[in-house]
Design a protein around this motif. Structure first.
Motif, mmCIF file in Angstrom:
data_model
loop_
_atom_site.group_PDB
_atom_site.id
_atom_site.type_symbol
_atom_site.label_atom_id
_atom_site.label_comp_id
_atom_site.label_asym_id
_atom_site.label_seq_id
_atom_site.Cartn_x
_atom_site.Cartn_y
_atom_site.Cartn_z
ATOM 1 N N ASP A 1 46.767 -47.084 23.710
ATOM 2 C CA ASP A 1 48.178 -47.047 23.334
ATOM 3 C C ASP A 1 48.595 -45.621 22.950
ATOM 4 O O ASP A 1 47.978 -44.987 22.094
ATOM 5 C CB ASP A 1 48.414 -47.998 22.157
ATOM 6 N N ILE A 2 49.659 -45.131 23.589
ATOM 7 C CA ILE A 2 50.066 -43.744 23.378
ATOM 8 C C ILE A 2 50.562 -43.504 21.960
ATOM 9 O O ILE A 2 50.312 -42.440 21.377
ATOM 10 C CB ILE A 2 51.129 -43.326 24.427
ATOM 11 N N ASP A 3 51.252 -44.446 21.379
ATOM 12 C CA ASP A 3 51.735 -44.250 20.010
ATOM 13 C C ASP A 3 50.576 -44.171 19.029
ATOM 14 O O ASP A 3 50.609 -43.366 18.083
ATOM 15 C CB ASP A 3 52.686 -45.384 19.618
ATOM 16 N N ARG A 4 49.569 -44.968 19.235
ATOM 17 C CA ARG A 4 48.410 -44.912 18.339
ATOM 18 C C ARG A 4 47.661 -43.596 18.536
ATOM 19 O O ARG A 4 47.198 -42.982 17.569
ATOM 20 C CB ARG A 4 47.492 -46.108 18.597
ATOM 21 N N ARG A 5 47.571 -43.136 19.768
ATOM 22 C CA ARG A 5 46.902 -41.860 20.011
ATOM 23 C C ARG A 5 47.697 -40.701 19.407
ATOM 24 O O ARG A 5 47.120 -39.738 18.902
ATOM 25 C CB ARG A 5 46.690 -41.652 21.508
ATOM 26 N N ARG A 6 49.008 -40.794 19.441
ATOM 27 C CA ARG A 6 49.823 -39.762 18.796
ATOM 28 C C ARG A 6 49.613 -39.761 17.291
ATOM 29 O O ARG A 6 49.589 -38.705 16.646
ATOM 30 C CB ARG A 6 51.301 -39.976 19.139
ATOM 31 N N ILE B 1 43.338 -35.719 22.652
ATOM 32 C CA ILE B 1 43.660 -37.020 22.061
ATOM 33 C C ILE B 1 44.804 -37.700 22.795
ATOM 34 O O ILE B 1 44.757 -38.909 23.062
ATOM 35 C CB ILE B 1 43.993 -36.855 20.565
ATOM 36 N N VAL B 2 45.834 -36.949 23.126
ATOM 37 C CA VAL B 2 46.970 -37.512 23.849
ATOM 38 C C VAL B 2 46.818 -37.342 25.352
ATOM 39 O O VAL B 2 47.236 -38.190 26.135
ATOM 40 C CB VAL B 2 48.279 -36.871 23.350
ATOM 41 N N LYS B 3 46.189 -36.265 25.770
ATOM 42 C CA LYS B 3 46.087 -35.961 27.193
ATOM 43 C C LYS B 3 45.121 -36.893 27.921
ATOM 44 O O LYS B 3 45.362 -37.300 29.055
ATOM 45 C CB LYS B 3 45.645 -34.507 27.359
ATOM 46 N N ALA B 4 44.011 -37.228 27.279
ATOM 47 C CA ALA B 4 43.046 -38.139 27.895
ATOM 48 C C ALA B 4 43.597 -39.563 27.877
ATOM 49 O O ALA B 4 44.168 -39.992 26.871
ATOM 50 C CB ALA B 4 41.721 -38.084 27.145
ATOM 51 N N PRO B 5 43.435 -40.325 28.956
ATOM 52 C CA PRO B 5 44.004 -41.678 28.999
ATOM 53 C C PRO B 5 43.301 -42.678 28.100
ATOM 54 O O PRO B 5 43.873 -43.716 27.768
ATOM 55 C CB PRO B 5 43.875 -42.080 30.474
ATOM 56 N N VAL B 6 42.063 -42.394 27.712
ATOM 57 C CA VAL B 6 41.297 -43.320 26.873
ATOM 58 C C VAL B 6 40.730 -42.552 25.689
ATOM 59 O O VAL B 6 40.182 -41.461 25.846
ATOM 60 C CB VAL B 6 40.138 -43.982 27.651
ATOM 61 N N LEU C 1 44.315 -46.217 9.908
ATOM 62 C CA LEU C 1 45.092 -46.377 11.140
ATOM 63 C C LEU C 1 44.465 -47.406 12.075
ATOM 64 O O LEU C 1 45.172 -48.234 12.681
ATOM 65 C CB LEU C 1 45.212 -45.031 11.851
ATOM 66 N N LEU C 2 43.143 -47.390 12.183
ATOM 67 C CA LEU C 2 42.440 -48.263 13.132
ATOM 68 C C LEU C 2 41.918 -49.546 12.492
ATOM 69 O O LEU C 2 41.186 -50.292 13.125
ATOM 70 C CB LEU C 2 41.289 -47.491 13.778
#
Length: 225
Positions: free
Chosen positions: A70-75, A108-113, A174-175
């Motif tokens: 999830d992109i928001d969680r990665r942000r 963190i954001v650039k990698a898809p996983v 967060l996690l």
């Protein structure tokens, strides 16, 4: 029924052996070279299976793998990292702060996983075979799982970056990681189309690889060191 007893311990053939050493030699910590291409489920499963094949003290297998897409969680994770990274920069001498700031740490954001690898220190019970006199062996076992994953990822053409700059309590909140669980590694995972020939920190002049001969000692610690 398969035989569970010992099998032949035959060495790999030349091509197999070369592939293992190539994965070890060319593995890199990726910071900014990730491609946006998704990592297919079967590929991610294979590298997680490799991690799960790692040795563990008392066969306790203390690891868990939190897959984060999830992109928001990665942000949100990147914000945790950014705060700690600003603190880390100030810990270095002024002449090194510029070089530190030039390092691109955008995985963190650039990698898809993203993958958070944890250690459940209670999984084997109060007394664990092999941990009776060295209680940190479960932590070391989990690090072995990370290394397995990293080498398998290299064989798949997938880059891995290890994020180690964060306050663990913030990441755990967060996690939703329970207090008793230790965070061992936060990894960025994704395809790359290029890797540094040498480790990036070596290529950028941050540090050099130490000669192996100076690190090998026979029969005990050398006198005077």
């Amino acid at each position: 029924m398969p035989d569970d007893g010992p099998g032949a311990a035959e060495p790999f053939d030349a091509a197999e052996r070369a592939a293992v050493y190539k994965a070890i030699r060319t593995r890199r910590d990726v910071r900014d070279q990730f491609l946006p291409d998704p990592v297919p489920g079967p590929v991610l499963r294979r590298i997680l299976e490799a991690a799960h094949q790692a040795p563990s003290v008392g066969f306790m297998q203390p690891w868990d793998f939190l897959v984060i897409r999830d992109i928001d969680r990665r942000r949100a994770v990147r914000e945790i990292f950014a705060r700690a990274n600003a603190e880390a920069r100030e810990m270095f001498k002024e002449e090194r702060q510029g070089a530190y700031g030039a390092l691109k740490l955008e995985g963190i954001v650039k990698a898809p996983v993203n993958l958070c690898v944890t250690c459940d220190r209670d999984r084997g019970g109060q007394v664990v075979l092999g941990r009776t006199h060295n209680p940190e062996m479960d932590l070391y076992s989990t690090v072995c799982a990370v290394q397995n994953l990293w080498l398998a990822a290299r064989a798949e053409g997938i880059g891995v970056g290890w994020v180690s700059i964060y306050h663990a309590d913030e990441l755990k909140r967060l996690l939703r990681i329970p207090e008793r669980i230790r965070v061992i590694a936060y990894l960025c995972i994704g395809y790359v189309d290029e890797l540094y020939e040498r480790p990036e920190l070596e290529a950028r002049g941050w540090a050099e690889r130490m000669p192996l001969d100076g690190l090998i000692h026979e029969e005990g610690w050398p006198e005077g060191r």
